[in-house]
Write a protein that holds these residues in place. Structure first.
Motif, PDB file in Angstrom:
ATOM      1  N   MET A   1       3.392   3.852 -13.897  1.00  0.00           N
ATOM      2  CA  MET A   1       4.400   4.455 -14.435  1.00  0.00           C
ATOM      3  C   MET A   1       5.800   4.188 -13.772  1.00  0.00           C
ATOM      4  SD  MET A   1       2.651   7.632 -16.623  1.00  0.00           S
ATOM      5  CE  MET A   1       1.256   7.400 -17.605  1.00  0.00           C
ATOM      6  N   GLY A   2       5.699   4.646 -12.471  1.00  0.00           N
ATOM      7  CA  GLY A   2       6.810   4.203 -11.661  1.00  0.00           C
ATOM      8  C   GLY A   2       7.293   2.801 -11.758  1.00  0.00           C
ATOM      9  N   VAL A   3       6.446   1.881 -11.805  1.00  0.00           N
ATOM     10  CA  VAL A   3       6.554   0.619 -11.936  1.00  0.00           C
ATOM     11  C   VAL A   3       7.315   0.275 -13.173  1.00  0.00           C
ATOM     12  CG1 VAL A   3       5.854  -1.558 -12.022  1.00  0.00           C
ATOM     13  CG2 VAL A   3       4.713  -0.330 -10.279  1.00  0.00           C
TER      14      VAL A   3
ATOM     15  N   TYR B   1       0.812  -1.275  -0.079  1.00  0.00           N
ATOM     16  CA  TYR B   1       0.005  -0.050  -0.112  1.00  0.00           C
ATOM     17  C   TYR B   1       0.900   1.384   0.062  1.00  0.00           C
ATOM     18  CZ  TYR B   1      -4.158  -3.080   1.246  1.00  0.00           C
ATOM     19  OH  TYR B   1      -5.040  -3.731   1.343  1.00  0.00           O
ATOM     20  N   GLY B   2       0.445   2.221  -0.639  1.00  0.00           N
ATOM     21  CA  GLY B   2       1.319   3.512  -0.671  1.00  0.00           C
ATOM     22  C   GLY B   2       0.476   4.584  -1.411  1.00  0.00           C
ATOM     23  N   SER B   3       1.067   5.739  -1.713  1.00  0.00           N
ATOM     24  CA  SER B   3       0.220   6.711  -2.424  1.00  0.00           C
ATOM     25  C   SER B   3       0.032   6.222  -3.857  1.00  0.00           C
ATOM     26  CB  SER B   3       0.812   8.182  -2.239  1.00  0.00           C
ATOM     27  OG  SER B   3       1.891   8.104  -3.256  1.00  0.00           O
ATOM     28  N   PHE B   4      -1.043   7.108  -4.594  1.00  0.00           N
ATOM     29  CA  PHE B   4      -0.975   6.619  -6.049  1.00  0.00           C
ATOM     30  C   PHE B   4      -0.177   7.329  -7.172  1.00  0.00           C
ATOM     31  CE2 PHE B   4      -5.430   6.152  -4.371  1.00  0.00           C
ATOM     32  CZ  PHE B   4      -5.818   4.812  -4.594  1.00  0.00           C
TER      33      PHE B   4
ATOM     34  N   ALA C   1       5.617   6.223  -5.575  1.00  0.00           N
ATOM     35  CA  ALA C   1       5.237   5.150  -4.722  1.00  0.00           C
ATOM     36  C   ALA C   1       5.423   3.814  -5.697  1.00  0.00           C
ATOM     37  CB  ALA C   1       3.915   5.282  -4.193  1.00  0.00           C
ATOM     38  N   GLY C   2       4.830   3.910  -6.681  1.00  0.00           N
ATOM     39  CA  GLY C   2       5.171   2.752  -7.713  1.00  0.00           C
ATOM     40  C   GLY C   2       6.519   2.597  -8.075  1.00  0.00           C
ATOM     41  N   HIS C   3       7.143   3.498  -8.014  1.00  0.00           N
ATOM     42  CA  HIS C   3       8.836   3.339  -8.319  1.00  0.00           C
ATOM     43  C   HIS C   3       9.436   2.558  -7.143  1.00  0.00           C
ATOM     44  CE1 HIS C   3      13.023   4.545  -8.436  1.00  0.00           C
ATOM     45  NE2 HIS C   3      12.910   4.106  -9.725  1.00  0.00           N
ATOM     46  N   ALA C   4       9.294   2.960  -5.979  1.00  0.00           N
ATOM     47  CA  ALA C   4       9.864   2.543  -4.758  1.00  0.00           C
ATOM     48  C   ALA C   4       9.198   1.260  -4.590  1.00  0.00           C
ATOM     49  CB  ALA C   4       9.514   3.658  -3.586  1.00  0.00           C
ATOM     50  N   HIS C   5       7.923   0.955  -4.528  1.00  0.00           N
ATOM     51  CA  HIS C   5       7.479  -0.459  -4.285  1.00  0.00           C
ATOM     52  C   HIS C   5       8.012  -1.390  -5.370  1.00  0.00           C
ATOM     53  CE1 HIS C   5       5.364   0.059  -0.686  1.00  0.00           C
ATOM     54  NE2 HIS C   5       4.485   1.136  -1.060  1.00  0.00           N
ATOM     55  N   GLY C   6       7.897  -0.966  -6.621  1.00  0.00           N
ATOM     56  CA  GLY C   6       8.348  -1.561  -7.650  1.00  0.00           C
ATOM     57  C   GLY C   6       9.951  -1.999  -7.454  1.00  0.00           C
TER      58      GLY C   6
END
Length: 345
Positions: A259-261, A225-228, A232-237
């Motif tokens: 896009m971060g992923v 879970y994180g912000s949208f 956040a997508g990059h860090a969790h990815g």
């Protein structure tokens, strides 16, 4: 002891009636009605109790045909998500010849008291709130002023007394996970939104249900879970893709997060979709222009905003909505970022 006579019809109640009932000046009652802060708490409570007891409502304003202004209030204004909402609202207000004012609450989900005072002073025709909720006392202030409001919200737990337009988040999570499972993926991660936002949990619940119906167990380490945000997508990815048992697919909570992923995958030397499948959420226009084009869940943001605005204009004309809650359907949009997993080594 004061004797309260039987109440007449609400329309017969005036500010003077309330002032006489409580034993304060007409000016004090007016200050309470206008949300002013310069009234003692005890006095305010007695005035509000009398307003409730007398079912006081401001006189209905004349039916609106054109002119005036609608306020659009975001909890936070950033990314293309907010722009889609803005376009949906503007399409309706423009066609009706009504002005539009846009504000945001710096990430807060409830307007502060000073904001409400400014709003009441400006007296818009009505207010569209986006992912923002009024306290009960704030709702009463707006209703007493005859200022209708509606909410555009992806949550599904808003009060039945508040007209709300949202979407089916559980179904969105279900469709995303089903798509990946049908492609043959067995280790699927989900990066949802903030855990205290109901839509985040609803999407995760739909994701879990798809695994249940397929007889698959979800690895709890792959639920994040994180912000949208893209960050956040990059860090969790990165965290997920650097695991020795990395997932072969990731379902992101928004297209921006996805896009971060995608960036994290490139940094890890992984190809999408050959080495990793990625699904976003929202179907923003930019999702068709990523490389590869993003498979996503369509959340009809413009339609949600347009319907909410039309509900608001109906309320300004004295027409109550047939239902207080509308949830629009979510749909899978398959593009280029998902594919069957690579053959095992």
């Amino acid at each position: 002891m004061t004797e309260h006579r039987p109440l007449g019809p609400p329309a017969s109640t005036t500010i003077a009636t309330i002032a006489n009932d409580v034993g304060v000046s007409v000016a004090t009652v007016s200050k309470v009605l206008n949300g002013r802060g310069d009234v003692a708490p005890g006095t305010r409570a007695r005035v509000e109790a009398s307003l409730d007891r007398h079912q006081y409502q401001r006189r209905a304003r004349r039916h609106v045909t054109s002119g005036g202004r609608v306020d659009l209030v975001f909890h936070q204004f950033d990314t293309g998500w907010a722009m889609e909402i803005l376009r949906g609202v503007e399409a309706v207000t423009s066609a009706a010849g009504i002005g539009l004012s846009v504000a945001h609450l710096d990430g807060a989900h409830r307007p502060p008291a000073r904001w409400l005072e400014a709003l009441l002073a400006d007296r818009p025709l009505g207010v569209v709130f986006v992912l923002a909720h009024l306290a009960e006392a704030q709702q009463q202030h707006l209703r007493r002023q005859g200022i209708p409001f509606v909410v555009v919200d992806t949550d599904s737990a808003t009060s039945a007394s508040v007209p709300t337009v949202g979407s089916n988040n559980w179904n969105g999570g279900l469709l995303a996970a089903r798509h990946l499972l049908e492609l043959g993926h067995q280790r699927i991660a989900i990066i949802s939104g903030p855990p205290d936002v109901l839509c985040s949990r609803a999407r995760a619940a739909g994701f879990q249900s798809a695994h249940d119906e397929a007889g698959m167990v979800v690895d709890r380490e792959l639920i994040r879970y994180g912000s949208f945000s893209a960050g956040a997508g990059h860090a969790h990815g990165l965290q997920l893709l650097q695991r020795p048992d990395r997932p072969t697919a990731i379902f992101a909570g928004s297209d921006i997060q996805a896009m971060g992923v995608l960036r994290a995958a490139r940094q890890c030397g992984l190809r999408v979709p050959e080495d990793l499948s990625v699904i976003g959420y929202d179907n923003l226009p930019v999702s068709a222009w990523t490389d590869p084009a993003l498979t996503t869940i369509n959340q009809p943001l413009r339609d949600m905003a347009g319907i909410a605005t039309q509900m608001l204009l109906d309320l300004t004309r004295g027409n109550e909505p047939a239902t207080s809650r509308i949830d629009l359907v979510t749909e899978l949009v398959v593009r280029e970022s998902t594919a069957p997993p690579a053959n095992p080594h």
